[in-house]
Design a protein around this motif. Structure first.
Motif, PDB file in Angstrom:
ATOM      1  N   LEU A  14      56.749  37.679  33.098  1.00  0.00           N
ATOM      2  CA  LEU A  14      56.002  37.445  34.328  1.00  0.00           C
ATOM      3  C   LEU A  14      54.522  37.750  34.135  1.00  0.00           C
ATOM      4  O   LEU A  14      53.654  36.976  34.567  1.00  0.00           O
ATOM      5  CB  LEU A  14      56.579  38.294  35.464  1.00  0.00           C
ATOM      6  N   THR A  15      54.222  38.865  33.484  1.00  0.00           N
ATOM      7  CA  THR A  15      52.821  39.234  33.250  1.00  0.00           C
ATOM      8  C   THR A  15      52.109  38.170  32.422  1.00  0.00           C
ATOM      9  O   THR A  15      50.978  37.757  32.752  1.00  0.00           O
ATOM     10  CB  THR A  15      52.733  40.593  32.549  1.00  0.00           C
ATOM     11  N   ALA A  16      52.747  37.702  31.359  1.00  0.00           N
ATOM     12  CA  ALA A  16      52.144  36.667  30.521  1.00  0.00           C
ATOM     13  C   ALA A  16      51.902  35.393  31.323  1.00  0.00           C
ATOM     14  O   ALA A  16      50.849  34.746  31.191  1.00  0.00           O
ATOM     15  CB  ALA A  16      53.043  36.371  29.326  1.00  0.00           C
ATOM     16  N   GLY A  17      52.850  35.024  32.171  1.00  0.00           N
ATOM     17  CA  GLY A  17      52.692  33.834  32.998  1.00  0.00           C
ATOM     18  C   GLY A  17      51.550  33.977  33.985  1.00  0.00           C
ATOM     19  O   GLY A  17      50.746  33.051  34.163  1.00  0.00           O
ATOM     20  N   LEU A  18      51.458  35.125  34.629  1.00  0.00           N
ATOM     21  CA  LEU A  18      50.372  35.359  35.586  1.00  0.00           C
ATOM     22  C   LEU A  18      49.021  35.333  34.891  1.00  0.00           C
ATOM     23  O   LEU A  18      48.038  34.780  35.421  1.00  0.00           O
ATOM     24  CB  LEU A  18      50.584  36.691  36.307  1.00  0.00           C
ATOM     25  N   ASN A  19      48.942  35.922  33.719  1.00  0.00           N
ATOM     26  CA  ASN A  19      47.686  35.888  32.961  1.00  0.00           C
ATOM     27  C   ASN A  19      47.268  34.458  32.654  1.00  0.00           C
ATOM     28  O   ASN A  19      46.066  34.115  32.713  1.00  0.00           O
ATOM     29  CB  ASN A  19      47.819  36.676  31.657  1.00  0.00           C
ATOM     30  N   ARG A  20      48.240  33.600  32.339  1.00  0.00           N
ATOM     31  CA  ARG A  20      47.921  32.211  31.995  1.00  0.00           C
ATOM     32  C   ARG A  20      47.316  31.446  33.165  1.00  0.00           C
ATOM     33  O   ARG A  20      46.535  30.511  32.950  1.00  0.00           O
ATOM     34  CB  ARG A  20      49.183  31.481  31.514  1.00  0.00           C
ATOM     35  N   ILE A  21      47.666  31.824  34.402  1.00  0.00           N
ATOM     36  CA  ILE A  21      47.115  31.093  35.555  1.00  0.00           C
ATOM     37  C   ILE A  21      45.912  31.808  36.167  1.00  0.00           C
ATOM     38  O   ILE A  21      45.470  31.482  37.267  1.00  0.00           O
ATOM     39  CB  ILE A  21      48.186  30.816  36.632  1.00  0.00           C
ATOM     40  N   GLY A  22      45.391  32.810  35.429  1.00  0.00           N
ATOM     41  CA  GLY A  22      44.137  33.428  35.844  1.00  0.00           C
ATOM     42  C   GLY A  22      44.261  34.704  36.640  1.00  0.00           C
ATOM     43  O   GLY A  22      43.262  35.174  37.213  1.00  0.00           O
ATOM     44  N   VAL A  23      45.438  35.310  36.697  1.00  0.00           N
ATOM     45  CA  VAL A  23      45.603  36.582  37.396  1.00  0.00           C
ATOM     46  C   VAL A  23      45.362  37.712  36.400  1.00  0.00           C
ATOM     47  O   VAL A  23      46.091  37.841  35.415  1.00  0.00           O
ATOM     48  CB  VAL A  23      47.012  36.718  38.005  1.00  0.00           C
ATOM     49  N   ALA A  24      44.328  38.498  36.635  1.00  0.00           N
ATOM     50  CA  ALA A  24      43.984  39.607  35.742  1.00  0.00           C
ATOM     51  C   ALA A  24      44.845  40.811  36.109  1.00  0.00           C
ATOM     52  O   ALA A  24      44.480  41.628  36.956  1.00  0.00           O
ATOM     53  CB  ALA A  24      42.498  39.945  35.848  1.00  0.00           C
ATOM     54  N   ILE A  25      45.993  40.924  35.472  1.00  0.00           N
ATOM     55  CA  ILE A  25      46.945  41.982  35.796  1.00  0.00           C
ATOM     56  C   ILE A  25      47.668  42.380  34.518  1.00  0.00           C
ATOM     57  O   ILE A  25      47.900  41.542  33.639  1.00  0.00           O
ATOM     58  CB  ILE A  25      47.946  41.481  36.882  1.00  0.00           C
TER      59      ILE A  25
END
Length: 230
Positions: free
Chosen positions: A34-45
């Motif tokens: 999930l973290t990797a996916g969120l990072n790919r769409i621009g979520v800095a988390i």
């Protein structure tokens, strides 16, 4: 009068298990995907923030929070892609919690599963780890109710489907939203800290503060509580 207080000390009639982080050690895998996916769409988390904020909650709820807090709307197909990546990672890495199969098989009372995961992931996880035959069709997902954890809907739904009053049920949960949901449903709840995603010292205290009557880190300890409750 609080029915939970009345039932304290009574042996449960039904044990309701969360799945991720309780039956299967899936959270390190799923949180990383999930973290990797969120990072790919621009979520800095980072993964620790994802764990702290979203462990134990459903994907629709997670994405609502991401949109509100980070201003990022998931593109079409994002959730499906993350789910597919997670299942592929499960195939390579997923394991049942140590002792889970043996303890559950030896229980002489009814059991079921109530999880925030969708039905496909649930059955995949339980089947892959050999736990599915222990529950058969007694597996309930948050997609079956209007509101997921921390609301009580899923646990109340599971108890109703199993035909047990909520106050006779014992829930095993590894997250604050799950413990909160169980308490809101009028059920006793034991916190479980044996999953690989929980590395911080405050987890037991957090689960206790949310309403867990006891906290355990392994299945032998859980078996003792079920057999000889407070």
């Amino acid at each position: 009068m609080n029915p939970q207080a009345d039932e304290a000390g009574a042996r449960p009639a039904l044990v309701i298990f969360d799945c991720d982080g309780v039956l299967v050690d899936s959270e390190p895998i799923s949180l990383a995907c999930l973290t990797a996916g969120l990072n790919r769409i621009g979520v800095a988390i980072d993964v620790e923030t994802v764990r702290a904020r979203f462990a134990g909650t459903s994907m629709p709820s997670i994405m609502q929070h991401i949109a509100a807090d980070y201003g990022v709307a998931a593109p079409d197909g994002f959730v499906e892609a993350v789910k597919a990546e997670t299942l592929r990672a499960f195939d390579a890495e997923l394991r049942a919690m140590a002792g889970a199969a043996e303890v559950i098989a030896a229980l002489d009372l009814p059991t079921c599963v109530a999880s925030s995961s969708d039905p496909v992931r649930l059955r995949h996880s339980l089947g892959l780890t050999g736990l599915l035959p222990l529950f058969e069709d007694r597996v309930f997902s948050s997609v079956e109710v209007a509101r997921g954890k921390p609301f009580p809907d899923l646990f109340l739904h599971a108890a109703a489907r199993m035909d047990f009053p909520p106050e006779t049920c014992l829930v095993v949960e590894d997250s604050v939203p799950g413990v909160t949901a169980a308490r809101a449903a009028g059920m006793r709840v034991v916190g479980f800290t044996g999953g690989g995603h929980w590395g911080h010292d405050r987890l037991g205290a957090d689960l206790t503060a949310a309403g867990a009557e006891q906290v355990v880190s392994d299945y032998p300890a859980l078996a003792r509580i079920i057999a000889d409750p407070l």
